[in-house]
Design a protein around this motif. Sequence first.
Motif, PDB file in Angstrom:
ATOM      1  N   TRP A 170       0.836  -1.246  -0.013  1.00  0.00           N
ATOM      2  CA  TRP A 170      -0.214   0.113   0.094  1.00  0.00           C
ATOM      3  C   TRP A 170       0.826   1.235   0.063  1.00  0.00           C
ATOM      4  N   ILE A 171       0.335   2.243  -0.554  1.00  0.00           N
ATOM      5  CA  ILE A 171       1.060   3.647  -0.336  1.00  0.00           C
ATOM      6  C   ILE A 171       0.072   4.717   0.481  1.00  0.00           C
ATOM      7  N   GLY A 172       0.641   5.031   1.570  1.00  0.00           N
ATOM      8  CA  GLY A 172       0.035   6.084   2.437  1.00  0.00           C
ATOM      9  C   GLY A 172       0.650   6.924   3.247  1.00  0.00           C
ATOM     10  N   VAL A 173      -0.136   7.478   4.424  1.00  0.00           N
ATOM     11  CA  VAL A 173       0.628   8.312   5.519  1.00  0.00           C
ATOM     12  C   VAL A 173      -0.296   7.762   7.018  1.00  0.00           C
ATOM     13  N   ALA A 174       0.517   8.145   7.836  1.00  0.00           N
ATOM     14  CA  ALA A 174       0.093   7.999   9.370  1.00  0.00           C
ATOM     15  C   ALA A 174       0.177   9.649   9.682  1.00  0.00           C
ATOM     16  N   GLU A 175      -0.458  10.282   9.864  1.00  0.00           N
ATOM     17  CA  GLU A 175      -0.372  11.765  10.418  1.00  0.00           C
ATOM     18  C   GLU A 175      -0.987  12.017  11.577  1.00  0.00           C
ATOM     19  N   PRO A 176      -0.656  12.931  12.675  1.00  0.00           N
ATOM     20  CA  PRO A 176      -1.296  13.414  13.731  1.00  0.00           C
ATOM     21  C   PRO A 176      -2.577  13.890  13.334  1.00  0.00           C
ATOM     22  N   CYS A 177      -3.686  13.704  14.259  1.00  0.00           N
ATOM     23  CA  CYS A 177      -4.887  14.341  13.608  1.00  0.00           C
ATOM     24  C   CYS A 177      -5.649  14.832  14.667  1.00  0.00           C
ATOM     25  N   ASP A 178      -5.296  14.326  16.040  1.00  0.00           N
ATOM     26  CA  ASP A 178      -6.036  14.875  17.163  1.00  0.00           C
ATOM     27  C   ASP A 178      -5.125  14.752  18.599  1.00  0.00           C
ATOM     28  N   THR A 179      -5.677  15.124  19.623  1.00  0.00           N
ATOM     29  CA  THR A 179      -5.051  15.181  20.787  1.00  0.00           C
ATOM     30  C   THR A 179      -5.581  14.474  21.848  1.00  0.00           C
ATOM     31  N   ASN A 180      -4.978  13.693  22.826  1.00  0.00           N
ATOM     32  CA  ASN A 180      -5.712  13.000  23.779  1.00  0.00           C
ATOM     33  C   ASN A 180      -5.192  13.354  25.290  1.00  0.00           C
ATOM     34  N   HIS A 181      -5.810  13.838  26.091  1.00  0.00           N
ATOM     35  CA  HIS A 181      -5.310  14.425  27.337  1.00  0.00           C
ATOM     36  C   HIS A 181      -5.443  13.399  28.629  1.00  0.00           C
ATOM     37  N   ILE A 182      -4.671  13.083  29.119  1.00  0.00           N
ATOM     38  CA  ILE A 182      -4.623  12.074  30.215  1.00  0.00           C
ATOM     39  C   ILE A 182      -3.987  12.507  31.550  1.00  0.00           C
ATOM     40  N   LEU A 183      -4.254  11.701  32.622  1.00  0.00           N
ATOM     41  CA  LEU A 183      -3.685  11.910  33.774  1.00  0.00           C
ATOM     42  C   LEU A 183      -3.219  10.608  34.294  1.00  0.00           C
ATOM     43  N   GLU A 184      -1.839  10.505  34.693  1.00  0.00           N
ATOM     44  CA  GLU A 184      -1.090   9.370  35.049  1.00  0.00           C
ATOM     45  C   GLU A 184      -0.921   9.310  36.538  1.00  0.00           C
ATOM     46  N   LEU A 185      -1.450   8.804  37.453  1.00  0.00           N
ATOM     47  CA  LEU A 185      -1.443   8.960  38.891  1.00  0.00           C
ATOM     48  C   LEU A 185      -0.127   8.728  39.330  1.00  0.00           C
ATOM     49  N   LYS A 186       0.373   7.546  39.045  1.00  0.00           N
ATOM     50  CA  LYS A 186       1.765   7.096  39.688  1.00  0.00           C
ATOM     51  C   LYS A 186       1.590   6.800  41.181  1.00  0.00           C
ATOM     52  N   GLY A 187       0.678   6.451  41.396  1.00  0.00           N
ATOM     53  CA  GLY A 187       0.560   6.110  43.008  1.00  0.00           C
ATOM     54  C   GLY A 187      -0.210   7.081  43.975  1.00  0.00           C
ATOM     55  N   ARG A 188      -0.366   8.211  43.231  1.00  0.00           N
ATOM     56  CA  ARG A 188      -0.694   9.455  44.015  1.00  0.00           C
ATOM     57  C   ARG A 188      -2.039   9.306  44.614  1.00  0.00           C
TER      58      ARG A 188
END
Length: 351
Positions: A134-152
């Motif tokens: 195949w011929i094509g691309v993988a490009e950023p299209c959006d943003t995901n916001h997260i919180l990683e607690l790391k035990g807090r």
Amino acid sequence: MGVTVYHADLREAQADPALAALLGRSPISAPFDRLDWLALLAAHCFPDAPCKLAIARDGDALAALPFREGPGGAAPLGTWYSFFVRPLINDPPRAPELFEALARSLASSGAVQLSPMPETEATALATAFRAAGWIGVAEPCDTNHILELKGRSFAEYWATRPGQLRETVRRKTARGKVTLRIETAFSAADWAAYEAIYARSWKPEEGNPAFLRAFAEAESAAGALRMGIAEIDGEPVAAQFWTVEGGTAWIHKLAHDEAQRAHSPGTLLTAALLRHVIDEDRVHTVDFGTGNDPYKRDWMEAQRPRFALRFYRPAAVGHWPALARLAASAVKRRMRTPRPQPALVSPQAAG
């Protein structure tokens, strides 16, 4: 034995124990990977589209890519409700081989467009599509916001939030105007309150309320529902729909009555739900979904990109204009990228 590849509809997949395990609820699962989520989407959001799984297996190794057939080729089996779409595999070291087999199996589609996809899976799948011709691309299209607690704990997390946010919660809580409650079982009355609040909020019209309600009912039955309701004088003024699964709290929907904005019921409710999922559910991650809304930065601490894959078969004449546009975009990107200057090398080093 070799890799076997085939396409199955969702009903067929439900009868396969190995697929049911791969696409089932587990200690590490996400709602958007599950077969029951995909079946709900198909029934409510794509009733007229063939919704399938491309499946590659070799012995116990198994990979599956949900997709739907559309007029432009293979499209994602996902909607605005989906935080992501992605292939699944039970034997990650086999991903290059099995993903390439999946890519080859979609050749008759002529085109594949999948989004939003996490970076790891997008990179692996793009490599597989290229290996499959195949011929094509993988490009950023959006943003995901997260919180990683790391035990807090919640208190430890809360101490790091912006001062203005913490002061708003302190002042509005002290006034005692807003009453909060968090429910873990589906209630028709609470859901009706959510829908009424949503209609009075700043949000656009709900895309498919029947799908969302069916999902909430299913999550309640599984013990995963976290429904927050804020009330003023007994009247619901804010509502939020979260679920907890795989060690993550997923924030699906939130809305507040604009007429009650001065009392910050939505802000108070978000803080209460975060306290609940952190201190009681003991999640390690909170996921605020896609969309680069500025207010998410007050609550979350990290962002990660989501990607769109667009791939075409070179022999599919109908997609040559799209391939030409991809080529033109690639040329423009190269022209905008400064060329690195050659490093200076001493004659001694050169010799």
